[in-house]
Design a protein around this motif. Structure first.
Motif, PDB file in Angstrom:
ATOM      1  N   GLN A  32       0.838  -1.206   0.000  1.00 47.63           N
ATOM      2  CA  GLN A  32       0.000   0.000   0.000  1.00 47.63           C
ATOM      3  C   GLN A  32       0.869   1.252   0.000  1.00 47.63           C
ATOM      4  O   GLN A  32       1.901   1.314   0.674  1.00 47.63           O
ATOM      5  N   ARG A  33       0.418   2.243  -0.766  1.00 48.76           N
ATOM      6  CA  ARG A  33       1.047   3.558  -0.753  1.00 48.76           C
ATOM      7  C   ARG A  33      -0.058   4.593  -0.643  1.00 48.76           C
ATOM      8  O   ARG A  33      -1.107   4.481  -1.279  1.00 48.76           O
ATOM      9  N   CYS A  34       0.186   5.595   0.167  1.00 47.27           N
ATOM     10  CA  CYS A  34      -0.765   6.691   0.332  1.00 47.27           C
ATOM     11  C   CYS A  34      -0.678   7.604  -0.883  1.00 47.27           C
ATOM     12  O   CYS A  34       0.407   8.043  -1.259  1.00 47.27           O
ATOM     13  N   GLY A  38       2.343   9.931  -0.276  1.00 46.67           N
ATOM     14  CA  GLY A  38       3.277   9.143  -1.071  1.00 46.67           C
ATOM     15  C   GLY A  38       4.059   8.086  -0.317  1.00 46.67           C
ATOM     16  O   GLY A  38       4.901   7.406  -0.901  1.00 46.67           O
ATOM     17  N   LYS A  39       3.776   7.892   0.969  1.00 51.51           N
ATOM     18  CA  LYS A  39       4.550   6.937   1.765  1.00 51.51           C
ATOM     19  C   LYS A  39       3.953   5.530   1.688  1.00 51.51           C
ATOM     20  O   LYS A  39       2.740   5.354   1.661  1.00 51.51           O
ATOM     21  N   PHE A  40       4.865   4.555   1.675  1.00 48.92           N
ATOM     22  CA  PHE A  40       4.461   3.153   1.721  1.00 48.92           C
ATOM     23  C   PHE A  40       4.151   2.771   3.154  1.00 48.92           C
ATOM     24  O   PHE A  40       4.708   3.362   4.097  1.00 48.92           O
ATOM     25  N   ARG A  41       3.306   1.747   3.310  1.00 53.29           N
ATOM     26  CA  ARG A  41       3.029   1.244   4.655  1.00 53.29           C
ATOM     27  C   ARG A  41       2.764  -0.250   4.607  1.00 53.29           C
ATOM     28  O   ARG A  41       2.278  -0.792   3.618  1.00 53.29           O
ATOM     29  N   CYS A  48      -3.765   5.816   6.333  1.00 49.34           N
ATOM     30  CA  CYS A  48      -2.322   6.077   6.322  1.00 49.34           C
ATOM     31  C   CYS A  48      -1.828   6.367   7.732  1.00 49.34           C
ATOM     32  O   CYS A  48      -2.414   7.191   8.447  1.00 49.34           O
ATOM     33  N   THR A  56      -5.715   5.437  -0.767  1.00 50.91           N
ATOM     34  CA  THR A  56      -4.679   4.412  -0.852  1.00 50.91           C
ATOM     35  C   THR A  56      -4.632   3.776  -2.226  1.00 50.91           C
ATOM     36  O   THR A  56      -5.649   3.644  -2.893  1.00 50.91           O
ATOM     37  N   GLU A  96      11.640  -0.028  -0.488  1.00 50.18           N
ATOM     38  CA  GLU A  96      10.683   1.067  -0.306  1.00 50.18           C
ATOM     39  C   GLU A  96      10.602   1.546   1.140  1.00 50.18           C
ATOM     40  O   GLU A  96       9.873   2.489   1.438  1.00 50.18           O
TER      41      GLU A  96
END
Length: 138
Positions: A32-34, A38-41, A48, A56, A96
């Motif tokens: 998943q990326r916001c 733009g951050k991955f989680r 997020c 997402t 990432e």
């Protein structure tokens, strides 16, 4: 990896994690990326953890990573893992930046090192579930 009878605990697949597990079945790593920050989680969730957005997307990533940390389990966590002991449990950091818990395969436990480059391999443990594992980069 070759599929055979699998008697160990399996992940619980629910709506928030389903795209991840569908990706592993196709031998893809989806994270998943916001769309807002733009951050991955990881692990998958509806909001997020950085900006609280629910905007997402799922992004295919390379599966290239490094060992962030690890331990060797000499006593199995559950009876189903008794035949595997001693086995490793590793925290893997993908390129990432996200971290996940997995195992390192195709490597003796004594050869595992922090910061060792690894890459994803897919373990088709049942027709429904494929687990991510990692092996040293050759």
């Amino acid at each position: 990896m070759q599929q055979q009878q699998y008697n160990k605990p399996l992940p619980y697949v629910h709506e928030e994690t389903r795209p991840f597990w569908e990706g592993t079945k196709r031998h893809e790593v989806l994270i998943q990326r916001c769309k807002d920050c733009g951050k991955f989680r990881f692990y998958p969730r509806s909001t997020c953890i950085y900006c609280l957005s629910d905007n997402t997307e799922w992004v295919k990533v390379s599966g290239k990573a490094k060992v962030y940390s690890f331990t060797i389990a000499y006593r199995p966590a559950r009876p189903a893992f008794a035949d595997d002991a001693p086995y490793n449990v590793a925290i893997i950091e993908l390129e990432e930046g996200i971290r996940m818990i997995s195992n390192i395969v195709d490597c003796a436990n004594e050869d595992i090192k922090v910061d060792m480059p690894v890459e994803v391999v897919f373990d088709d443990v049942t027709p429904e579930i494929t687990l991510l594992k990692f092996k040293p980069v050759s």
